[in-house]
Scaffold this active site. Structure first.
Site, PDB file in Angstrom:
ATOM      1  N   LEU A  60      -7.453  29.289 -41.623  1.00 61.37           N
ATOM      2  CA  LEU A  60      -7.710  28.557 -42.860  1.00 61.37           C
ATOM      3  C   LEU A  60      -6.316  28.195 -43.353  1.00 61.37           C
ATOM      4  CD1 LEU A  60      -9.985  27.603 -44.709  1.00 61.37           C
ATOM      5  CD2 LEU A  60      -9.711  29.699 -46.034  1.00 61.37           C
ATOM      6  N   ASP A  61      -5.947  26.911 -43.284  1.00 59.64           N
ATOM      7  CA  ASP A  61      -4.549  26.549 -43.475  1.00 59.64           C
ATOM      8  C   ASP A  61      -4.016  26.977 -44.843  1.00 59.64           C
ATOM      9  OD1 ASP A  61      -4.566  24.172 -45.401  1.00 59.64           O
ATOM     10  OD2 ASP A  61      -5.943  23.455 -43.867  1.00 59.64           O
ATOM     11  N   LYS A  62      -2.707  27.028 -44.938  1.00 59.93           N
ATOM     12  CA  LYS A  62      -2.038  27.603 -46.107  1.00 59.93           C
ATOM     13  C   LYS A  62      -2.459  26.935 -47.405  1.00 59.93           C
ATOM     14  CE  LYS A  62       2.619  28.806 -47.729  1.00 59.93           C
ATOM     15  NZ  LYS A  62       4.066  28.784 -47.393  1.00 59.93           N
TER      16      LYS A  62
END
Length: 230
Positions: free
Chosen positions: A98-100
């Site tokens: 889950l990208d930053k």
């Protein structure tokens, strides 16, 4: 679950050693010689050489409502990594990505088999998101997103998408391509300003406050394992 997984979760012996003992007929389930690949229930009596298995490792299954700015990595040298944020006393790792800049539901566990089964993009497991764009979008955008979008390395699979407001939508993916939703939207000239994951298969974010985590219930874990076939 399969006998190999059942025993490996105890940390007593390796899977290779388990297979060796199974072939030698030294493992029994409820007094009957166990076969390789046999399914067992939690209340079954599993013995090795007539003795109970010592449980050295407890399986951990956590749901975190990840805030934006946290990086989904177990690498300790990465500042703001997810393991540091959760600060769980035992070794765990995030399931998938889950990208930053994104927020919402991410699972953490010490169960490698389950993590691999969920993360593998070919398995078609549903993940649901709420997305806000930088401007209002058209019905044509919705139709194109649902059919599949050409991004550099592939055409995305058809997906369910539903409008919530003039600049928000709900989408359910069965792929796990890197930054997939952001790149799909960018292909039509839109920028994602907020992305929140609210479901992974049968596990829902619900009312879990941002930045907090909870352990999955036994029922959630059992259903998850059933859907994954493990």
């Amino acid at each position: 679950m399969r006998i190999n997984k059942y025993i490996s979760q105890t940390g007593a012996i390796s899977r290779r050693e388990t297979d060796r003992l199974l072939k030698a007929g030294r493992i029994t389930v409820n007094g009957v010689r166990c076969e390789i690949g046999q399914l067992v229930d939690p209340d079954d009596q599993v013995l090795i050489d007539g003795k109970p298995i010592e449980n050295k490792v407890n399986s951990v299954y956590i749901a975190l409502n990840k805030p934006a700015g946290i990086t989904c990595t177990a690498a300790p040298h990465i500042k703001g990594n997810i393991i540091e944020w959760v600060s769980y006393p035992d070794r765990i790792f995030p399931v998938g990505r889950l990208d930053k800049a994104s927020e919402g539901l991410i699972l953490l566990t010490n169960d490698g088999e389950l993590a691999n089964a969920i993360s593998h993009s070919d398995h078609g497991h549903e993940k649901e998101y709420l997305v806000t764009l930088n401007k209002a979008f058209s019905d044509e955008f919705v139709a194109h997103m649902a059919r599949g979008v050409q991004i550099p390395e592939a055409v995305t699979k058809p997906c369910f998408i539903e409008r919530i407001s003039e600049d928000e939508f709900r989408i359910i993916l069965t792929q796990g391509l890197n930054r997939q939703i952001r790149r799909m939207c960018r292909a039509f000239g839109y920028t994602v300003t907020r992305l929140e994951r609210i479901r992974v298969m049968n596990i829902e974010l619900g009312e879990l406050p941002r930045g907090e985590w909870r352990k999955l219930t036994a029922i959630e874990v059992e259903e998850l394992g059933g859907r994954l076939g493990i």
